[in-house]
Design a protein around this motif. Structure first.
Motif, PDB file in Angstrom:
ATOM      1  N   ASN B  19       0.878  -1.169   0.000  1.00  0.00           N
ATOM      2  CA  ASN B  19       0.000   0.000   0.000  1.00  0.00           C
ATOM      3  C   ASN B  19       0.916   1.220   0.000  1.00  0.00           C
ATOM      4  N   PRO B  20       1.094   1.830  -1.151  1.00  0.00           N
ATOM      5  CA  PRO B  20       2.161   2.836  -1.257  1.00  0.00           C
ATOM      6  C   PRO B  20       1.921   4.084  -0.426  1.00  0.00           C
ATOM      7  N   GLU B  46       5.375  12.688   3.234  1.00  0.00           N
ATOM      8  CA  GLU B  46       6.128  11.973   2.205  1.00  0.00           C
ATOM      9  C   GLU B  46       5.743  10.506   2.290  1.00  0.00           C
ATOM     10  N   PRO B  47       5.778   9.802   1.168  1.00  0.00           N
ATOM     11  CA  PRO B  47       5.502   8.361   1.249  1.00  0.00           C
ATOM     12  C   PRO B  47       6.560   7.662   2.109  1.00  0.00           C
ATOM     13  N   VAL B  48       6.144   6.723   2.943  1.00  0.00           N
ATOM     14  CA  VAL B  48       7.115   5.956   3.733  1.00  0.00           C
ATOM     15  C   VAL B  48       7.118   4.479   3.341  1.00  0.00           C
ATOM     16  N   ALA B  49       5.963   4.013   2.851  1.00  0.00           N
ATOM     17  CA  ALA B  49       5.854   2.578   2.591  1.00  0.00           C
ATOM     18  C   ALA B  49       6.840   2.072   1.531  1.00  0.00           C
ATOM     19  N   PRO B  50       7.057   2.838   0.433  1.00  0.00           N
ATOM     20  CA  PRO B  50       7.975   2.294  -0.582  1.00  0.00           C
ATOM     21  C   PRO B  50       9.361   1.988  -0.014  1.00  0.00           C
ATOM     22  N   ALA B  51       9.885   2.888   0.815  1.00  0.00           N
ATOM     23  CA  ALA B  51      11.220   2.655   1.369  1.00  0.00           C
ATOM     24  C   ALA B  51      11.214   1.425   2.273  1.00  0.00           C
ATOM     25  N   ARG B  52      10.137   1.298   3.036  1.00  0.00           N
ATOM     26  CA  ARG B  52      10.057   0.144   3.941  1.00  0.00           C
ATOM     27  C   ARG B  52       9.913  -1.147   3.139  1.00  0.00           C
ATOM     28  N   ALA B  53       9.140  -1.073   2.070  1.00  0.00           N
ATOM     29  CA  ALA B  53       8.986  -2.248   1.209  1.00  0.00           C
ATOM     30  C   ALA B  53      10.342  -2.653   0.650  1.00  0.00           C
ATOM     31  N   ARG B  54      11.113  -1.660   0.204  1.00  0.00           N
ATOM     32  CA  ARG B  54      12.415  -1.974  -0.386  1.00  0.00           C
ATOM     33  C   ARG B  54      13.357  -2.581   0.652  1.00  0.00           C
ATOM     34  N   ARG B  55      13.286  -2.038   1.887  1.00  0.00           N
ATOM     35  CA  ARG B  55      14.144  -2.602   2.941  1.00  0.00           C
ATOM     36  C   ARG B  55      13.818  -4.075   3.168  1.00  0.00           C
ATOM     37  N   ALA B  56      12.541  -4.346   3.287  1.00  0.00           N
ATOM     38  CA  ALA B  56      12.138  -5.731   3.571  1.00  0.00           C
ATOM     39  C   ALA B  56      12.505  -6.656   2.413  1.00  0.00           C
ATOM     40  N   LEU B  57      12.241  -6.174   1.194  1.00  0.00           N
ATOM     41  CA  LEU B  57      12.441  -7.060   0.050  1.00  0.00           C
ATOM     42  C   LEU B  57      13.926  -7.269  -0.233  1.00  0.00           C
ATOM     43  N   ALA B  58      14.723  -6.237  -0.002  1.00  0.00           N
ATOM     44  CA  ALA B  58      16.165  -6.397  -0.213  1.00  0.00           C
ATOM     45  C   ALA B  58      16.707  -7.446   0.751  1.00  0.00           C
ATOM     46  N   ARG B  59      16.250  -7.362   1.996  1.00  0.00           N
ATOM     47  CA  ARG B  59      16.722  -8.336   2.986  1.00  0.00           C
ATOM     48  C   ARG B  59      16.221  -9.735   2.628  1.00  0.00           C
ATOM     49  N   LEU B  60      14.976  -9.799   2.197  1.00  0.00           N
ATOM     50  CA  LEU B  60      14.423 -11.104   1.854  1.00  0.00           C
ATOM     51  C   LEU B  60      15.196 -11.708   0.684  1.00  0.00           C
ATOM     52  N   HIS B  61      15.597 -10.866  -0.232  1.00  0.00           N
ATOM     53  CA  HIS B  61      16.339 -11.365  -1.384  1.00  0.00           C
ATOM     54  C   HIS B  61      17.683 -11.939  -0.959  1.00  0.00           C
ATOM     55  N   ALA B  99      -2.389   7.081  -9.945  1.00  0.00           N
ATOM     56  CA  ALA B  99      -1.534   7.759  -8.970  1.00  0.00           C
ATOM     57  C   ALA B  99      -2.111   7.600  -7.575  1.00  0.00           C
ATOM     58  N   GLU B 100      -3.454   7.678  -7.486  1.00  0.00           N
ATOM     59  CA  GLU B 100      -4.080   7.533  -6.171  1.00  0.00           C
ATOM     60  C   GLU B 100      -4.573   6.111  -6.002  1.00  0.00           C
ATOM     61  N   THR B 101      -3.786   5.274  -5.413  1.00  0.00           N
ATOM     62  CA  THR B 101      -4.247   3.906  -5.187  1.00  0.00           C
ATOM     63  C   THR B 101      -5.244   3.922  -4.052  1.00  0.00           C
ATOM     64  N   THR B 102      -6.136   2.935  -4.076  1.00  0.00           N
ATOM     65  CA  THR B 102      -7.183   2.880  -3.057  1.00  0.00           C
ATOM     66  C   THR B 102      -7.229   1.487  -2.432  1.00  0.00           C
ATOM     67  N   ALA B 103      -8.080   1.403  -1.413  1.00  0.00           N
ATOM     68  CA  ALA B 103      -8.261   0.117  -0.744  1.00  0.00           C
ATOM     69  C   ALA B 103      -8.757  -0.933  -1.726  1.00  0.00           C
ATOM     70  N   ASP B 104      -9.546  -0.490  -2.703  1.00  0.00           N
ATOM     71  CA  ASP B 104     -10.035  -1.457  -3.693  1.00  0.00           C
ATOM     72  C   ASP B 104      -8.882  -2.082  -4.460  1.00  0.00           C
ATOM     73  N   ASP B 105      -7.876  -1.271  -4.758  1.00  0.00           N
ATOM     74  CA  ASP B 105      -6.714  -1.807  -5.471  1.00  0.00           C
ATOM     75  C   ASP B 105      -6.061  -2.904  -4.635  1.00  0.00           C
ATOM     76  N   THR B 106      -5.912  -2.637  -3.327  1.00  0.00           N
ATOM     77  CA  THR B 106      -5.300  -3.633  -2.451  1.00  0.00           C
ATOM     78  C   THR B 106      -6.111  -4.920  -2.479  1.00  0.00           C
ATOM     79  N   ARG B 107      -7.435  -4.748  -2.319  1.00  0.00           N
ATOM     80  CA  ARG B 107      -8.283  -5.942  -2.240  1.00  0.00           C
ATOM     81  C   ARG B 107      -8.241  -6.741  -3.540  1.00  0.00           C
ATOM     82  N   ALA B 108      -8.258  -6.032  -4.661  1.00  0.00           N
ATOM     83  CA  ALA B 108      -8.230  -6.737  -5.949  1.00  0.00           C
ATOM     84  C   ALA B 108      -6.918  -7.498  -6.089  1.00  0.00           C
TER      85      ALA B 108
END
Ligand SMILES: Cc1ncc(COP(=O)(O)O)c(C=O)c1O
Lengths: 508, 386, 460
Positions: B19-20, B46-61, B99-108
């Motif tokens: 959820n960006p 400022e968006p925070v989720a993208p950076a956190r996503a990258r941290r998690a995924l880099a470590r997972l990789h 550009a504006e993602t919504t909860a529906d996007d997440t659910r789909a």
């Protein structure tokens, strides 16, 4: 900031001793028998070993050099170690030397008392010294560590209530979330239910929380004070009184005695029993984790339940006697008396003035560290609202630094190793403070070493800002790099022995 | 992993959804970002989720360099992948989200990931995202797919998040390496509802993993979050003839399970002599039951990370019901049994429980220190405040 | 005057720190402690002694006043045995690097962790067991922990123990098993041994539905090698009971490996493997099992596992840490803490030095010497050796027919600088005036002559 040392740990790439084996080599040859005897004629074949154990075959000089290499690949207090709550201090070498003499190393506990008078005297005199320091009425040295002394208390508690016919009713031992894990763990191992009081705003649990659970089911309170954050519960007397009011016993885990040596006496605070760690506070070497001694002292009333044998001075010299209503044993024999003798030497050398000064210096050095450490950006102190000065330790946190850089306390610890500094103490379970670290300067480390330690921390924090990968992937100047712990809890990969490893890695 | 385990037969598949905009409200004083993205932006977030996503995924990789990955498109996932050499990546079909993602996007995206047969659903977000994810998983197949959250929201009271992005990655890698070994556990998804009240929205399965990497004598082990043994102990203590009201929450629900009853984790259930008298009872039903029993005990869990005992998510336990309870049993209020796993207690910001009742006198009676049972033979004490 | 142990006792260092902290008097730093908590009574300690020479003289005086087992000829054993400690062992365990560490990182503790892993690996070879924990305080503690593991594994509440067990160790086991009234106590049921052989068999044990464990030792406390261990282990397994076997590791070049006998949990003393007696301060207890998850998850100890660094180097870490009390407080298995880990290094050096050949020869020498000594002693009038064919290094000498008590005989022997065997007359009244004699590789023909001569004179 002073120049940091250009340190690098010894790297020997040392094989396992099993890998040094060459067929036919000998490291030690036992004496020939007085008269030859074929085991097959002396014992049934079924009890004899068929295949020789797969031990290494290595010559004596190579065994020596192998373990010298391993010793060099171990930092110990050759580096700087301010490992909090373990009170890293100098272990006088004279004690090591003396305890190696035949008059200590080659004594058997089943010898007659008449042949052990010097030893029993040392034990008794040291008992008297600890009685003086604590106000307790008697000490035993049988417990082989601090946790074992806590266990001794649970066993004594059990015997005390069993004697009163109240064991089934007195099922609860109370401790706090900040108490050392050995307190709840030994309580549970001894068959008690455990109530853990949470730490509140001031850094300790509240008297009202205690009162909310006290009842005729209460067997004991087990607690350390100050704790390993250097925080002292000022209501401890009221705690003890409240527990006594419902008939419970109070045990003082005095592992964190270094800052209050000579200032507090457990018995005067009302405690029924206490524990001193000879391998921390009293100058005995840690040995990487023992042989240790948790000296357990208690009131006359509880002394009835102590494990035997007890050492006593009589007109005919020193004797050991069993304690008929006591808990028997918590382990074999009188305890690690080699360590007791070293502690006796240490306490004699320190004396009343020395321990008081050591406590002063420990607390002063900690407060000095605190002043310097809190100047570092990203370092905060736990329970800042408790503004009184900490005793011999302070719990700090790198939470802000971690939020800023993503670098954790463990990363920082690893990187400090690259400068000749051994791990700091983080925190016991549970981590009520995020990214904790807890140095304890004690009386042994010089001002220069303390400054160096802080300089290294400051430097590493900066490194983490300018080059986070450098810190995250540390250490780089150590014996080996960072452990990948992912296999440790995997049954298909863990291996506590070489034979298990060879089998699992298909090299069997 | 070696290939000897029964579960090694096929490669494990990880599903990823981000959820960006999660977490944007936090730094600008909003209690969540759902529906308030514009406001958050206006306040300079400022968006925070993208950076956190990258941290998690880099470590997972790093931890799991060889993995099948199915990821939502664009900002919902694919944009945040590390240089994933070695990962076999499938990006879900579908339009690039706007550009504006919504909860529906997440659910789909979640529905599509579940349909793609993922073994673990890693999402990046906060409680609101967790709610969307849980809802979407349930819509397809109850709680068939385990879920794990990378913490990136403003509120993270649901018991589905890793402590940090890196620990979430570690947990994910371990789970994917051998899901059957560690198993999963039931975890609550909670969030504030429109009225600002904390509510339990449902439960999902999360990987149940033992301690992570630890140096000797250091580093925290995850606290136990399994209430089955405690529930069994409590179930064994139940007195004949006494009415037990089991409050909402996964912990208390386990007591019902221990009795072999189909209780609900979302509402108040009533039990007596091993029989289920009411499921998800409302205030009137509760009053009626209390009127017909002369001995009654209320068993409560702790709602969400806020530590609410009464007044959030269990409003059916109204002042009237509580008074009836006190009337049924002189020890009624003092005798309320509070159950909370060590993980629940550990997640509280302070060792404090809250009561919010429109009856100050009653609330005052409930205040003070109260024993909380955490496991068989284990308890703690928490301060109840009003 | 500054104290030699305390660099900062020099006035200048103190002054620097006080200035930085901003106090004029150190007492200000103790503001947390309420006035009425401070010690009222003096602790009675004398002023410190800054001179090492003076302290050394005092402590040495006490130590040298003891009569030790080198200046005297000792036949004491009973669970703590005088064996040769190679010089290299003492050299290594007095190294500062091994004496002083506590808990560093896996990199800074690397050498120590490797030594620990080597300890476990070599002990595992001797025992024929794949999973070995770090040691606990003593053999009795290890037995106690192992019995508790068995109770958790089986959900049962009884351990069966032959009555030949050491009373000292039995007391420890009883403590660890708990008391009725607490949670989950384990009851200890003692069973008779066969007076003719000194051993137990399956029938003697009376395995029942609540038997969690059989605790057996070989050689047993009375020196006799148990001959039915394999049958007992098999019967126990059929009964869902765990076999906990206590062994003397120094016997294992000669005697069958416990793993091969079917034992489930093996315990014993680490002391024979290169550790001095230290009046009982040399003890340590090991716990070992097959490498099965079922057992591994019940260990109360810390365990070192081989692992890798992120760069692929070999390293070591703690496995299953979270199940210890450090990791899980009261929810861990029993508890852990400081133990006897320095001796673990001594054990590793010792086993490396002896190697397969050394252990085999040592076992044969000990057996031969002990049998020789028993034969010589049995020649004396009124003196018999019980179970002369079944023992390894310790044997029961019965003096009943001499009309003298063991206490009396041992007092007489002391005048000859001989420490006679441990007096069994109180603990095992059925054995009459008997003593447990221990003979090892250290005893020479002259020593046995000296014993026999002394005994003759004392008994005359
Ligand atoms: C406060 C406290 N109590 C008890 C202990 C347990 O001591 P030991 O490791 O000797 O068992 C420790 C050691 O870490 C401690 O710091």
């Amino acid at each position: 900031m002073s120049e940091l040392r250009n340190y690098h740990a010894a790297v020997w790439d040392e094989p396992l001793v099993m890998e040094l084996s060459a067929p036919g080599r000998r490291g030690n040859v036992p004496p020939a028998p007085i008269a030859e005897l074929d085991p097959a004629t002396a014992l049934p074949g079924a009890v004899l070993r068929q295949a020789a154990p797969a031990l290494p075959e290595v010559a004596e000089p190579d065994v020596l050099r192998h373990f010298l290499h391993l010793s060099q690949e171990t930092m110990g207090m050759v580096g700087i170690s301010l490992f909090g709550t373990c009170t890293m201090k100098y272990n006088p070498r004279v004690g090591e030397q003396l305890s190696g003499r035949d008059g200590m190393a080659e004594l058997h506990p089943d010898q007659d008392d008449s042949t052990l008078q010097g030893l029993l005297e040392a034990v008794h005199r040291f008992d008297l010294m600890l009685r003086g320091l604590s106000g307790m009425d008697r000490f035993v040295f049988q417990p082989g560590g601090g946790a074992h002394a806590a266990y001794t208390h649970t066993a004594v508690t059990r015997a005390y209530f069993a004697d009163r016919g109240e064991l089934e009713q007195r099922r609860e031992i109370i401790t706090t979330a900040q108490a050392h894990p050995c307190n709840p763990a030994t309580a549970s191992a001894a068959g008690f239910d455990v109530i853990t009081l949470p730490v509140e705003e001031d850094g300790y649990a509240s008297l009202d929380a205690l009162k909310a659970v006290l009842s005729d089911r209460t067997a004991a309170l087990m607690i350390n004070n100050p704790d390993d954050m250097g925080i002292y519960n000022p209501h401890i007397k009221e705690w003890v009184d409240a527990v006594h009011e419902v008939g419970g016993l109070c045990f003082y885990d005095h592992a964190n005695f270094n800052g209050v040596m000579g200032r507090l006496r457990a018995r005067e605070l009302g405690f029924d029993a206490c524990m001193f760690m000879l391998h921390k506070t009293f100058g005995v070497a840690k040995g990487g984790g023992g042989p240790a001694v948790g000296a357990y002292g208690c009131s006359e009333e509880l002394a009835t339940y102590l494990p035997g044998p007890l050492v006593e001075a009589t007109e005919d010299g020193y004797v050991r006697r069993e304690n008929p209503r006591g808990v028997g044993r918590v382990r074999e024999y009188l305890g690690n008396l080699n360590q007791v003798v070293k502690a006796f030497g240490w306490l004699t050398a320190m004396g009343a003035d020395g321990i008081r000064e050591a406590a002063d210096i420990s607390v002063l050095a900690n407060n000095y560290m605190e002043v310097r450490l809190l100047e570092l950006k990203g370092v905060t102190k736990a329970f800042p609202q408790m503004t009184k000065r900490r005793l011999e330790m302070t719990r700090f946190s790198l939470e802000e630094y971690t939020a800023e850089t993503g670098i954790t306390a463990v990363d920082v610890q690893n990187r400090m190793g690259d400068y000749g500094i051994d791990a700091f103490w983080l925190s016991h379970e549970p981590w009520i403070v995020p990214e904790p670290f807890t140095p304890e300067a004690g009386e042994t480390w010089s001002l220069e070493d303390i400054d160096y330690w802080i300089d290294v921390l400051a430097h590493v924090l900066e490194e983490g800002r300018s080059d986070p990968e450098l810190v995250r992937t540390a250490p780089h100047q150590q014996v080996v790099g960072q452990l990948d712990g992912s296999s440790l809890d995997d049954p298909e990969k863990w291996a506590t022995t070489w034979r298990a490893h060879r089998r699992k890695s298909g090299r069997g | 992993m070696t290939s000897s385990g029964p579960w090694a037969a096929r490669a494990r598949v990880l599903g990823i959804v981000v959820n960006p905009v999660a977490g944007m409200g936090g730094r600008v004083g909003l209690h969540g970002t759902d529906g308030q993205v514009e406001l958050a932006r206006a306040r300079g977030a400022e968006p925070v989720a993208p950076a956190r996503a990258r941290r998690a995924l880099a470590r997972l990789h790093e931890l799991a360099p060889d993995l099948d990955v199915v990821v939502a498109p664009g900002a919902l996932g694919a944009d945040h992948l590390p240089d994933a050499t070695g990962w076999r990546v499938t990006v879900l079909d579908g339009p690039e989200p706007g550009a504006e993602t919504t909860a529906d996007d997440t659910r789909a995206a979640v529905s599509a990931l579940v349909a793609a047969g993922v073994d673990l659903l890693l999402f990046v977000g906060g409680d609101g995202t967790a709610r969307d994810v849980a809802g979407a998983v349930w819509a397809v197949c109850d709680d068939c797919v385990p879920v794990l959250g990378v913490p990136a929201g403003v509120k993270m009271h649901s018991a589905v998040f890793g402590l940090t992005p890196e620990t979430a990655a570690l947990a994910a890698s371990r789970h994917l390496a051998a899901p059957e070994r560690h198993g999963t556990r039931q975890a609550e998804v909670v969030d504030r509802d429109a009225a600002g009240d904390v509510r339990l929205y449902g439960t999902v399965q999360v990987p149940a993993l033992p301690a992570g990497v630890q140096p000797a004598k250091g580093a925290p082990a995850p606290l136990a979050d399994d209430a089955t043994a405690l529930a069994a102990e409590v179930a064994a203590e139940l007195e004949p003839g006494r009415l037990y009201l089991l409050g909402p929450g996964a912990t208390v629900d386990q007591v019902g399970h221990a009795l072999g009853l189909a209780t609900t984790p979302l509402g108040v259930d009533a039990v007596c002599d091993g029989r289920l008298l009411a499921v998800d009872a409302d205030e009137a039903t509760l009053l009626d039951l209390l009127a017909r029993h002369d001995r009654a005990t209320l068993v409560l869990g702790v709602v969400g990370g806020q530590g609410f005992l009464l007044g959030r998510g269990n409003q059916q336990l109204s002042p009237a019901v509580l008074r009836a309870l006190a009337a049924a049993d002189p020890a009624g209020l003092a005798g309320i049994l509070v159950l909370a796993t060590p993980a629940k207690v550990g997640a509280l910001p302070e060792p404090v429980l809250h009561v919010d009742l429109d009856d100050p006198e009653l609330a005052a009676e409930l205040a003070g220190y109260r024993r909380v049972r955490t496991a068989p033979g284990r308890s703690t004490v928490l301060r109840v405040e009003t | 005057m500054a104290h030699p142990y305390m660099p900062n006792s020099a006035a200048e260092s103190k002054a620097t720190m006080m200035a930085a902290v901003g106090v004029a008097d150190v007492d200000e730093l103790f503001e947390q402690i309420p006035e009425d908590h401070l010690a009222r009574e003096s602790n009675g300690l004398a002023p410190g002694v800054r001179s090492e020479a003076t302290v050394r003289r005092l402590v040495r005086g006490l130590i040298d006043r003891n009569d030790d087992c080198v200046a005297n000829l000792s036949f004491l054993g009973a669970g703590l045995w005088q064996h040769h400690v190679p010089a290299v062992v003492d050299e290594i365990v007095t190294r500062s690097e091994f004496l002083t560490p506590v808990w560093g990182t896996t990199s800074s503790d690397f050498g120590r962790n490797q030594a620990w892993f080597e300890y476990a690996s070599m002990l595992g070879e001797l025992l024929a067991m794949d999973f070995v924990g770090l040691p606990v305080y003593s053999w009795g503690s290890a037995a106690g922990n192992a019995i508790r593991m068995a109770a958790r594994l089986t959900g049962r509440g009884e351990v069966v123990v032959p009555a030949s067990i050491s009373p000292e160790r039995l007391m420890v086991i009883r403590t660890y098993c708990g008391l009725v009234g607490g949670n989950d106590p384990i009851s200890v049921r003692l069973v008779d041994f066969d007076p003719a052989s000194g051993t137990v068999d399956v029938a003697a044990l009376g395995l029942g539905p609540d038997t969690a464990a059989v605790y057996l030792e070989t050689p047993n406390h009375l020196g006799v090698v148990e001959t039915a261990v394999a049958e007992i282990a098999a019967a126990a397994r059929a009964n869902g009971t765990e076999t906990v076997l206590g062994v003397d590791p120094i016997s294992l070049g000669l005697l069958a490996a416990p793993g091969d006998l079917g034992a489930d949990v093996v315990v014993g003393s680490t002391q024979p493997l290169g550790v001095h007696l230290h009046a009982g301060g040399g003890v340590g207890g090991f716990i070992a099992t097959r490498d099965e998850e079922r057992y591994a998850r019940e260990y109360p100890t810390l365990q070192v596992s081989v692992a890798e660094t992120t760069r692929g180097e070999r390293s070591f870490g703690m496995t299953l840490f979270h199940q210890s009390s450090y990791g899980s407080r009261e929810d861990g298995n029993d508890w852990t803490g400081n133990s006897v880990y320095l001796w673990t290094v001594a054990n590793a050096v010792y086993m490396s030095l002896l190697g397969p050949q050394g252990f085999a020869e040592l076992g044969r020498t000990i057996l031969a010497n002990a049998r020789y000594a028993a034969g010589r002693v049995a020649e004396l009038d009124g003196v018999t050796v019980r179970w002369p064919d079944g023992f390894f290094k310790e044997f029961v000498v019965d003096f009943s027919a001499t009309g003298r008590s063991v206490a009396d005989i041992n007092a007489g022997l002391r005048a000859h600088h001989v420490f006679g065997g441990k007096d069994l007359s109180t603990d095992f009244p059925d054995l009459g005036q008997s003593a447990l004699y221990c003979v090892t590789e250290l005893h020479t023909a002259d020593d046995i002559d000296a014993l026999v001569t002394a005994l003759k004179e004392v008994l005359a």
